[in-house]
Design a protein around this motif. Structure first.
Motif, short mmCIF file in Angstrom:
data_model
loop_
_atom_site.label_atom_id
_atom_site.label_comp_id
_atom_site.label_asym_id
_atom_site.label_seq_id
_atom_site.Cartn_x
_atom_site.Cartn_y
_atom_site.Cartn_z
N LEU A 14 0.83 -1.20 0.13
CA LEU A 14 -0.03 0.06 0.10
C LEU A 14 1.03 1.18 0.00
O LEU A 14 1.85 1.08 0.59
CB LEU A 14 -0.91 -0.13 1.44
N ARG A 15 0.38 2.19 -0.85
CA ARG A 15 1.32 3.25 -0.71
C ARG A 15 0.52 4.60 -0.53
O ARG A 15 -0.55 4.50 -1.01
CB ARG A 15 2.08 3.53 -2.18
N CYS A 26 6.68 19.31 -3.06
CA CYS A 26 5.77 18.76 -2.16
C CYS A 26 5.41 17.49 -1.93
O CYS A 26 4.44 17.17 -1.33
CB CYS A 26 4.55 19.97 -2.43
N PHE A 27 5.99 16.49 -2.73
CA PHE A 27 5.70 15.05 -2.95
C PHE A 27 6.38 14.25 -1.94
O PHE A 27 7.30 14.33 -1.62
CB PHE A 27 6.18 14.66 -4.47
N VAL A 28 5.37 13.88 -1.00
CA VAL A 28 5.78 12.89 0.24
C VAL A 28 5.25 11.72 -0.26
O VAL A 28 3.67 11.52 -0.41
CB VAL A 28 5.60 13.56 1.40
N MET A 29 5.79 10.53 0.23
CA MET A 29 5.37 9.12 0.04
C MET A 29 5.70 8.15 0.62
O MET A 29 6.74 8.10 1.23
CB MET A 29 5.64 8.56 -1.47
N GLU A 30 4.73 7.13 1.43
CA GLU A 30 5.03 6.22 2.58
C GLU A 30 4.71 4.96 1.68
O GLU A 30 3.77 4.69 1.15
CB GLU A 30 4.50 6.23 3.76
N THR A 31 5.57 3.91 1.98
CA THR A 31 5.14 2.63 1.54
C THR A 31 4.82 1.52 2.51
O THR A 31 5.71 1.58 3.51
CB THR A 31 6.46 1.91 0.62
N TYR A 32 3.82 0.72 2.63
CA TYR A 32 3.44 -0.26 3.52
C TYR A 32 3.32 -1.57 2.93
O TYR A 32 2.53 -1.74 2.05
CB TYR A 32 2.08 0.11 4.26
N LYS A 33 4.22 -2.46 3.57
CA LYS A 33 4.32 -3.62 2.69
C LYS A 33 3.34 -4.73 3.44
O LYS A 33 3.18 -4.63 4.59
CB LYS A 33 5.80 -4.36 3.03
N ASN A 43 -4.85 -5.25 5.89
CA ASN A 43 -3.59 -4.64 5.94
C ASN A 43 -3.67 -3.10 6.27
O ASN A 43 -2.93 -2.34 6.83
CB ASN A 43 -2.81 -4.89 4.69
N LEU A 44 -4.56 -2.55 5.29
CA LEU A 44 -5.19 -1.05 5.44
C LEU A 44 -5.27 -0.71 7.00
O LEU A 44 -5.00 0.26 7.46
CB LEU A 44 -6.12 -0.78 4.42
N ARG A 45 -6.15 -1.47 7.44
CA ARG A 45 -6.56 -1.15 8.79
C ARG A 45 -5.33 -1.17 9.73
O ARG A 45 -5.39 -0.22 10.68
CB ARG A 45 -7.50 -2.26 9.24
N GLU A 46 -4.63 -2.03 9.74
CA GLU A 46 -3.34 -2.13 10.45
C GLU A 46 -2.46 -0.91 9.99
O GLU A 46 -1.58 -0.46 10.90
CB GLU A 46 -2.63 -3.37 10.23
N ALA A 47 -2.44 -0.54 9.09
CA ALA A 47 -1.57 0.56 8.49
C ALA A 47 -1.88 1.95 9.15
O ALA A 47 -1.02 2.67 9.58
CB ALA A 47 -1.67 0.61 6.78
N PHE A 48 -3.16 1.99 9.58
CA PHE A 48 -3.56 3.16 10.34
C PHE A 48 -2.97 3.20 11.64
O PHE A 48 -2.88 4.52 12.17
CB PHE A 48 -5.16 3.22 10.46
N THR A 49 -2.39 2.20 12.13
CA THR A 49 -1.71 2.24 13.52
C THR A 49 -0.37 2.76 13.26
O THR A 49 0.05 2.90 14.57
CB THR A 49 -1.89 0.70 13.97
N SER A 50 0.22 2.74 12.24
CA SER A 50 1.76 2.95 12.03
C SER A 50 2.00 4.22 11.07
O SER A 50 3.17 4.69 11.26
CB SER A 50 2.35 1.74 11.83
N SER A 51 1.08 4.21 10.14
CA SER A 51 1.57 5.14 8.90
C SER A 51 1.45 6.65 9.51
O SER A 51 0.36 6.99 10.03
CB SER A 51 0.57 4.96 7.85
N GLU A 52 2.23 7.47 9.31
CA GLU A 52 2.42 8.87 9.58
C GLU A 52 1.31 9.70 8.72
O GLU A 52 0.83 10.52 9.26
CB GLU A 52 3.92 9.58 9.44
N PRO A 247 11.22 8.82 -4.83
CA PRO A 247 11.12 7.62 -3.94
C PRO A 247 11.62 6.27 -5.11
O PRO A 247 10.88 5.92 -5.97
CB PRO A 247 9.88 7.55 -3.31
N HIS A 248 12.49 5.74 -4.46
CA HIS A 248 12.84 4.29 -5.44
C HIS A 248 11.80 3.41 -5.57
O HIS A 248 11.88 2.86 -6.63
CB HIS A 248 14.00 3.66 -4.58
N ASP A 249 10.63 3.29 -4.51
CA ASP A 249 9.52 2.27 -4.84
C ASP A 249 8.19 3.16 -5.10
O ASP A 249 7.32 2.43 -5.12
CB ASP A 249 9.41 1.55 -3.68
N ALA A 250 8.37 4.35 -5.76
CA ALA A 250 7.04 5.12 -6.16
C ALA A 250 6.74 4.28 -7.47
O ALA A 250 7.57 4.17 -8.25
CB ALA A 250 7.47 6.57 -6.44
N THR A 251 5.52 4.12 -7.53
CA THR A 251 4.74 3.58 -8.86
C THR A 251 4.82 4.73 -9.93
O THR A 251 4.84 5.85 -9.61
CB THR A 251 3.31 2.99 -8.66
#
Length: 259
Positions: A14-15, A26-33, A43-52, A247-251
């Motif tokens: 999930l990105r 202004c482009f900021v991206m996070e990746t959640y494996k 996975n998305l529900r769990e990501a809400f507990t750690s993604s800034e 970001p190296h893993d940006a799609t």
């Protein structure tokens, strides 16, 4: 107006991204494996507990999905028939809510599925949700870049285990299909098959490939045995930024959307 958070949904990751369009600073991206042992919704529900970014209080989100897409000419589109048509075209997606995205620049409507459990998680956290097929920023980007070309162009967008192959004619999609491309031999077969089906010329017409290509060097070597003008431009060069700025893993679709 407050910025809209973008959530890019795929099986492997999930990105989450936010920024001002066409302003790389202004482009900021996070990746959640993702954990393959649980659903994407979980996975998305769990990501809400750690993604800034997910914890930053955004109320508006744009959700990019990589599910199969059914393209319908806009003058033939009937909202009441979209669910029937989609499930007829793509069996096995019974737990998908059917969404539609209008593409005025191509005189088409993209109909695609969104997992119902995933949609529930999104609705629990956001007041304003918009859905878009992940390929749309790429289609639009390539359409604009190729608008002045005098040559016919076939495009391939590689994402995950699939590639979308498409071309345009007179501001419309002339061809669109999605093929398995986890293995380079499969990608080569479907690209050459489509090229032949469209009766493109091996010497004068062009093939453009973008995205996460499997075995890129091998595929380019084989394609050049049959096609004179096969290209796979580097994303860093395409978006005219240094490697550190992207970001190296940006799609590719996120880069096309923001940069």
């Amino acid at each position: 107006m407050a910025m809209r958070l973008t959530i890019r949904i795929a099986a492997d990751a999930l990105r989450f991204a936010v920024g001002a369009p066409k302003d790389p600073q202004c482009f900021v991206m996070e990746t959640y494996k993702t954990n393959n042992g649980i659903s994407v919704a979980a996975n998305l529900r769990e990501a809400f507990t750690s993604s800034e970014l997910l914890q930053s209080g955004y109320q508006r989100t744009l959700v990019l999905t990589d599910t199969p897409v059914l393209l319908i000419p806009i003058d033939e589109y009937d909202a009441q028939q979209q669910e029937t048509l989609y499930h007829h075209a793509f069996t096995g997606l019974k737990n998908a809510a059917v969404e539609a995205y209008v593409i005025p620049w191509a005189h088409a409507v993209a109909v695609f599925g969104v997992n119902k459990d995933l949609k529930t998680v999104l609705e629990d956290h956001f007041a304003d949700i918009r859905f878009m097929p992940a390929g749309h920023p790429v289609w639009q980007h390539l359409f604009k870049n190729g608008a002045g070309s005098i040559r016919k162009r076939l495009y391939a967008y590689f994402q995950g285990a699939y590639m979308e192959v498409f071309c345009f004619h007179q501001n419309r999609f002339r061809f669109y299909n999605r093929f398995p491309a986890e293995h380079a031999h499969d990608a080569l077969y479907y690209l050459l098959y489509t090229w032949k089906q469209l009766a493109y010329d091996a010497d004068s017409d062009e093939l453009y490939m973008v995205g996460d290509m499997v075995h890129k060097d091998w595929l380019m070597e084989k394609l050049h045995q049959y096609l004179r003008r096969a290209h796979a431009p580097n994303a860093t060069v395409t978006f005219n930024r240094s490697q550190a700025a992207i970001p190296h893993d940006a799609t590719y679709d996120l880069l096309a959307l923001y940069l």
